[in-house]
Design a protein around this motif. Sequence first.
Motif, PDB file in Angstrom:
ATOM      1  N   ARG A  70       8.401  -9.971  -4.880  1.00 26.25           N
ATOM      2  CA  ARG A  70       8.832  -8.590  -4.628  1.00 26.25           C
ATOM      3  C   ARG A  70       7.621  -7.681  -4.425  1.00 26.25           C
ATOM      4  O   ARG A  70       7.596  -6.860  -3.509  1.00 26.25           O
ATOM      5  CB  ARG A  70       9.699  -8.119  -5.799  1.00 26.25           C
ATOM      6  CG  ARG A  70      10.460  -6.870  -5.567  1.00 26.25           C
ATOM      7  CD  ARG A  70      11.459  -6.539  -6.679  1.00 26.25           C
ATOM      8  NE  ARG A  70      11.031  -6.850  -8.034  1.00 26.25           N
ATOM      9  CZ  ARG A  70      11.514  -7.863  -8.765  1.00 26.25           C
ATOM     10  NH1 ARG A  70      12.437  -8.659  -8.269  1.00 26.25           N
ATOM     11  NH2 ARG A  70      11.072  -8.063  -9.987  1.00 26.25           N
ATOM     12  N   SER A  71       6.592  -7.835  -5.259  1.00 21.75           N
ATOM     13  CA  SER A  71       5.376  -7.024  -5.120  1.00 21.75           C
ATOM     14  C   SER A  71       4.638  -7.343  -3.831  1.00 21.75           C
ATOM     15  O   SER A  71       4.041  -6.463  -3.212  1.00 21.75           O
ATOM     16  CB  SER A  71       4.450  -7.247  -6.314  1.00 21.75           C
ATOM     17  OG  SER A  71       5.064  -6.814  -7.495  1.00 21.75           O
ATOM     18  N   LEU A  72       4.657  -8.593  -3.417  1.00 20.81           N
ATOM     19  CA  LEU A  72       4.019  -8.979  -2.161  1.00 20.81           C
ATOM     20  C   LEU A  72       4.745  -8.357  -0.973  1.00 20.81           C
ATOM     21  O   LEU A  72       4.112  -7.818  -0.062  1.00 20.81           O
ATOM     22  CB  LEU A  72       4.008 -10.501  -2.037  1.00 20.81           C
ATOM     23  CG  LEU A  72       3.411 -11.088  -0.760  1.00 20.81           C
ATOM     24  CD1 LEU A  72       1.916 -10.811  -0.699  1.00 20.81           C
ATOM     25  CD2 LEU A  72       3.673 -12.576  -0.696  1.00 20.81           C
ATOM     26  N   LEU A  73       6.061  -8.382  -1.006  1.00 23.25           N
ATOM     27  CA  LEU A  73       6.831  -7.839   0.109  1.00 23.25           C
ATOM     28  C   LEU A  73       6.752  -6.315   0.200  1.00 23.25           C
ATOM     29  O   LEU A  73       6.797  -5.758   1.292  1.00 23.25           O
ATOM     30  CB  LEU A  73       8.297  -8.276   0.008  1.00 23.25           C
ATOM     31  CG  LEU A  73       8.551  -9.760   0.276  1.00 23.25           C
ATOM     32  CD1 LEU A  73       9.998 -10.115   0.009  1.00 23.25           C
ATOM     33  CD2 LEU A  73       8.149 -10.127   1.692  1.00 23.25           C
ATOM     34  N   ASN A  74       6.616  -5.630  -0.953  1.00 22.56           N
ATOM     35  CA  ASN A  74       6.512  -4.168  -0.873  1.00 22.56           C
ATOM     36  C   ASN A  74       5.072  -3.691  -0.692  1.00 22.56           C
ATOM     37  O   ASN A  74       4.813  -2.505  -0.630  1.00 22.56           O
ATOM     38  CB  ASN A  74       7.189  -3.480  -2.065  1.00 22.56           C
ATOM     39  CG  ASN A  74       6.453  -3.669  -3.368  1.00 22.56           C
ATOM     40  OD1 ASN A  74       5.267  -3.976  -3.413  1.00 22.56           O
ATOM     41  ND2 ASN A  74       7.171  -3.480  -4.463  1.00 22.56           N
TER      42      ASN A  74
END
Length: 174
Positions: A70-74
């Motif tokens: 999730r942190s990578l995608l945002n």
Amino acid sequence: MILSRSTLRVRRAHDRGIALPVVLLIAALMLTTSAAWFEQTVAAARDAAGIADHLVALHGADSALSACARSLLNGSLTGVPGASGEPVGWKSQATFESGAIAPFASWPTSLSFRAPQCLIETWRLTNRTNAQAYLVTARGYGRSADSQMWLQLQLVIDGGAVERHWRRIAARPF
């Protein structure tokens, strides 16, 4: 047939001697059965504790994997640069320990109190030059440092589409 008194006395004396071995045999059988049930209960308790430990590690790794993806995608996390082909940095203890992040400050269900970790490696796909690919590897802990669960997620971002390919690592890489 009528038995004499002396014959009856001899027979009663003989019958009295058989009662004690029969009672002792029944008591020994009950004791053996109880011991077997106790051993079976102890083995089942050990199995249940092992499964619970495995599940704690699995949930830790799964939570770390989801949080890091999730942190990578945002855009709040970036990956460690990798070479062409599938990244192998997660297989090296030195690389994993130096590049891994802990998305949670602590992990309360782990008795070792080691928070789960994840490593994000970039991946260059030779057949899809415009796509960005990442290999996210997560490690969760159970009650001890020896009980670990490893999970991976391959993320491919091509334009606006995100492909996710999940897999479990069967054996610890180091």
